[in-house]
Design a protein around this motif. Structure first.
Motif, PDB file in Angstrom:
ATOM      1  N   THR A  62      -7.052 -77.573  48.532  1.00 41.16           N
ATOM      2  CA  THR A  62      -6.523 -78.834  48.008  1.00 41.16           C
ATOM      3  C   THR A  62      -7.418 -79.504  46.974  1.00 41.16           C
ATOM      4  O   THR A  62      -7.002 -80.484  46.358  1.00 41.16           O
ATOM      5  CB  THR A  62      -6.293 -79.831  49.156  1.00 41.16           C
ATOM      6  OG1 THR A  62      -7.536 -80.068  49.813  1.00 41.16           O
ATOM      7  CG2 THR A  62      -5.265 -79.328  50.138  1.00 41.16           C
ATOM      8  N   ASN A  63      -8.651 -78.991  46.807  1.00 39.79           N
ATOM      9  CA  ASN A  63      -9.634 -79.605  45.908  1.00 39.79           C
ATOM     10  C   ASN A  63      -9.940 -81.052  46.290  1.00 39.79           C
ATOM     11  O   ASN A  63     -10.125 -81.917  45.426  1.00 39.79           O
ATOM     12  CB  ASN A  63      -9.184 -79.527  44.446  1.00 39.79           C
ATOM     13  CG  ASN A  63      -9.166 -78.110  43.947  1.00 39.79           C
ATOM     14  OD1 ASN A  63     -10.022 -77.312  44.283  1.00 39.79           O
ATOM     15  ND2 ASN A  63      -8.160 -77.781  43.153  1.00 39.79           N
ATOM     16  N   ILE A  64      -9.968 -81.295  47.597  1.00 46.07           N
ATOM     17  CA  ILE A  64     -10.334 -82.604  48.133  1.00 46.07           C
ATOM     18  C   ILE A  64     -11.608 -82.393  48.943  1.00 46.07           C
ATOM     19  O   ILE A  64     -11.674 -81.467  49.747  1.00 46.07           O
ATOM     20  CB  ILE A  64      -9.212 -83.168  49.028  1.00 46.07           C
ATOM     21  CG1 ILE A  64      -7.909 -83.312  48.241  1.00 46.07           C
ATOM     22  CG2 ILE A  64      -9.622 -84.505  49.636  1.00 46.07           C
ATOM     23  CD1 ILE A  64      -6.696 -83.666  49.093  1.00 46.07           C
ATOM     24  N   PRO A  65     -12.627 -83.235  48.772  1.00 46.37           N
ATOM     25  CA  PRO A  65     -13.868 -83.060  49.527  1.00 46.37           C
ATOM     26  C   PRO A  65     -13.634 -83.101  51.049  1.00 46.37           C
ATOM     27  O   PRO A  65     -12.735 -83.794  51.528  1.00 46.37           O
ATOM     28  CB  PRO A  65     -14.726 -84.248  49.096  1.00 46.37           C
ATOM     29  CG  PRO A  65     -14.153 -84.701  47.806  1.00 46.37           C
ATOM     30  CD  PRO A  65     -12.687 -84.365  47.855  1.00 46.37           C
ATOM     31  N   VAL A  66     -14.460 -82.368  51.785  1.00 49.34           N
ATOM     32  CA  VAL A  66     -14.328 -82.281  53.236  1.00 49.34           C
ATOM     33  C   VAL A  66     -14.403 -83.657  53.884  1.00 49.34           C
ATOM     34  O   VAL A  66     -13.616 -83.976  54.779  1.00 49.34           O
ATOM     35  CB  VAL A  66     -15.400 -81.333  53.834  1.00 49.34           C
ATOM     36  CG1 VAL A  66     -15.380 -81.376  55.344  1.00 49.34           C
ATOM     37  CG2 VAL A  66     -15.190 -79.915  53.346  1.00 49.34           C
ATOM     38  N   SER A  67     -15.331 -84.483  53.436  1.00 51.68           N
ATOM     39  CA  SER A  67     -15.480 -85.819  54.032  1.00 51.68           C
ATOM     40  C   SER A  67     -14.218 -86.665  53.832  1.00 51.68           C
ATOM     41  O   SER A  67     -13.793 -87.386  54.736  1.00 51.68           O
ATOM     42  CB  SER A  67     -16.689 -86.532  53.449  1.00 51.68           C
ATOM     43  OG  SER A  67     -16.572 -86.643  52.051  1.00 51.68           O
ATOM     44  N   THR A  68     -13.602 -86.541  52.666  1.00 49.80           N
ATOM     45  CA  THR A  68     -12.362 -87.270  52.386  1.00 49.80           C
ATOM     46  C   THR A  68     -11.239 -86.746  53.269  1.00 49.80           C
ATOM     47  O   THR A  68     -10.446 -87.522  53.815  1.00 49.80           O
ATOM     48  CB  THR A  68     -11.978 -87.135  50.904  1.00 49.80           C
ATOM     49  OG1 THR A  68     -13.063 -87.589  50.101  1.00 49.80           O
ATOM     50  CG2 THR A  68     -10.725 -87.925  50.573  1.00 49.80           C
ATOM     51  N   LEU A  69     -11.175 -85.420  53.421  1.00 56.47           N
ATOM     52  CA  LEU A  69     -10.159 -84.829  54.294  1.00 56.47           C
ATOM     53  C   LEU A  69     -10.325 -85.303  55.728  1.00 56.47           C
ATOM     54  O   LEU A  69      -9.349 -85.633  56.400  1.00 56.47           O
ATOM     55  CB  LEU A  69     -10.241 -83.298  54.261  1.00 56.47           C
ATOM     56  CG  LEU A  69      -9.653 -82.619  53.046  1.00 56.47           C
ATOM     57  CD1 LEU A  69      -9.963 -81.136  53.074  1.00 56.47           C
ATOM     58  CD2 LEU A  69      -8.158 -82.845  52.979  1.00 56.47           C
ATOM     59  N   TYR A  70     -11.561 -85.309  56.192  1.00 57.42           N
ATOM     60  CA  TYR A  70     -11.829 -85.737  57.560  1.00 57.42           C
ATOM     61  C   TYR A  70     -11.330 -87.166  57.777  1.00 57.42           C
ATOM     62  O   TYR A  70     -10.628 -87.449  58.750  1.00 57.42           O
ATOM     63  CB  TYR A  70     -13.325 -85.639  57.860  1.00 57.42           C
ATOM     64  CG  TYR A  70     -13.657 -85.985  59.288  1.00 57.42           C
ATOM     65  CD1 TYR A  70     -13.519 -85.038  60.291  1.00 57.42           C
ATOM     66  CD2 TYR A  70     -14.090 -87.256  59.621  1.00 57.42           C
ATOM     67  CE1 TYR A  70     -13.809 -85.359  61.603  1.00 57.42           C
ATOM     68  CE2 TYR A  70     -14.389 -87.586  60.931  1.00 57.42           C
ATOM     69  CZ  TYR A  70     -14.249 -86.626  61.922  1.00 57.42           C
ATOM     70  OH  TYR A  70     -14.530 -86.953  63.219  1.00 57.42           O
ATOM     71  N   ASN A  71     -11.657 -88.055  56.850  1.00 59.35           N
ATOM     72  CA  ASN A  71     -11.214 -89.449  56.964  1.00 59.35           C
ATOM     73  C   ASN A  71      -9.694 -89.569  56.870  1.00 59.35           C
ATOM     74  O   ASN A  71      -9.079 -90.350  57.598  1.00 59.35           O
ATOM     75  CB  ASN A  71     -11.874 -90.312  55.895  1.00 59.35           C
ATOM     76  CG  ASN A  71     -13.359 -90.435  56.102  1.00 59.35           C
ATOM     77  OD1 ASN A  71     -13.857 -90.345  57.219  1.00 59.35           O
ATOM     78  ND2 ASN A  71     -14.088 -90.629  55.016  1.00 59.35           N
ATOM     79  N   LEU A  72      -9.096 -88.797  55.992  1.00 65.21           N
ATOM     80  CA  LEU A  72      -7.650 -88.820  55.834  1.00 65.21           C
ATOM     81  C   LEU A  72      -6.960 -88.344  57.104  1.00 65.21           C
ATOM     82  O   LEU A  72      -5.992 -88.945  57.576  1.00 65.21           O
ATOM     83  CB  LEU A  72      -7.236 -87.947  54.641  1.00 65.21           C
ATOM     84  CG  LEU A  72      -5.751 -87.831  54.361  1.00 65.21           C
ATOM     85  CD1 LEU A  72      -5.150 -89.186  54.058  1.00 65.21           C
ATOM     86  CD2 LEU A  72      -5.507 -86.882  53.212  1.00 65.21           C
ATOM     87  N   ILE A  73      -7.474 -87.271  57.693  1.00 64.32           N
ATOM     88  CA  ILE A  73      -6.877 -86.734  58.911  1.00 64.32           C
ATOM     89  C   ILE A  73      -7.063 -87.711  60.071  1.00 64.32           C
ATOM     90  O   ILE A  73      -6.163 -87.871  60.901  1.00 64.32           O
ATOM     91  CB  ILE A  73      -7.435 -85.331  59.228  1.00 64.32           C
ATOM     92  CG1 ILE A  73      -6.909 -84.343  58.178  1.00 64.32           C
ATOM     93  CG2 ILE A  73      -7.054 -84.884  60.624  1.00 64.32           C
ATOM     94  CD1 ILE A  73      -7.505 -82.967  58.248  1.00 64.32           C
ATOM     95  N   LYS A  74      -8.197 -88.383  60.120  1.00 62.76           N
ATOM     96  CA  LYS A  74      -8.399 -89.411  61.143  1.00 62.76           C
ATOM     97  C   LYS A  74      -7.355 -90.521  61.002  1.00 62.76           C
ATOM     98  O   LYS A  74      -6.846 -91.039  61.993  1.00 62.76           O
ATOM     99  CB  LYS A  74      -9.809 -90.009  61.054  1.00 62.76           C
ATOM    100  CG  LYS A  74     -10.856 -89.150  61.676  1.00 62.76           C
ATOM    101  CD  LYS A  74     -10.590 -89.050  63.154  1.00 62.76           C
ATOM    102  CE  LYS A  74     -11.699 -88.327  63.858  1.00 62.76           C
ATOM    103  NZ  LYS A  74     -11.371 -88.100  65.258  1.00 62.76           N
ATOM    104  N   GLU A  75      -7.027 -90.888  59.775  1.00 63.43           N
ATOM    105  CA  GLU A  75      -5.987 -91.890  59.538  1.00 63.43           C
ATOM    106  C   GLU A  75      -4.623 -91.356  59.973  1.00 63.43           C
ATOM    107  O   GLU A  75      -3.823 -92.081  60.561  1.00 63.43           O
ATOM    108  CB  GLU A  75      -5.937 -92.296  58.062  1.00 63.43           C
ATOM    109  CG  GLU A  75      -7.092 -93.146  57.618  1.00 63.43           C
ATOM    110  CD  GLU A  75      -7.081 -94.519  58.261  1.00 63.43           C
ATOM    111  OE1 GLU A  75      -5.999 -95.129  58.374  1.00 63.43           O
ATOM    112  OE2 GLU A  75      -8.160 -94.973  58.666  1.00 63.43           O
TER     113      GLU A  75
END
Length: 67
Positions: A36-49
């Protein structure tokens, strides 16, 4: 609790992540990040949301063992 207003870019990221998770819900964050070309930290936060809206959990793994 205030609801965060989502802009178009965030909504697109969210849709892309949901589609990838629909294809393979067991994908690692690293691989999902590459696709997805999205940083891992951003993905983690997004998935938590997303966890707040959908019923699923994130399992942390180390060498295919759940920790």
């Amino acid at each position: 609790m205030k609801k965060k207003i989502m802009d178009k870019k965030e909504a697109t990221k969210r849709d892309v992540v949901i589609e990838e998770l629909k294809k393979n819900c067991r994908i690692s964050l690293t691989l999902l990040s590459r696709r997805t070309n999205i940083p891992v930290s951003t993905l983690y936060n997004l998935i938590k949301e997303l966890e707040k809206e959908y019923f699923f959990t994130i399992e942390r793994r180390k060498n295919d063992e759940i920790i």
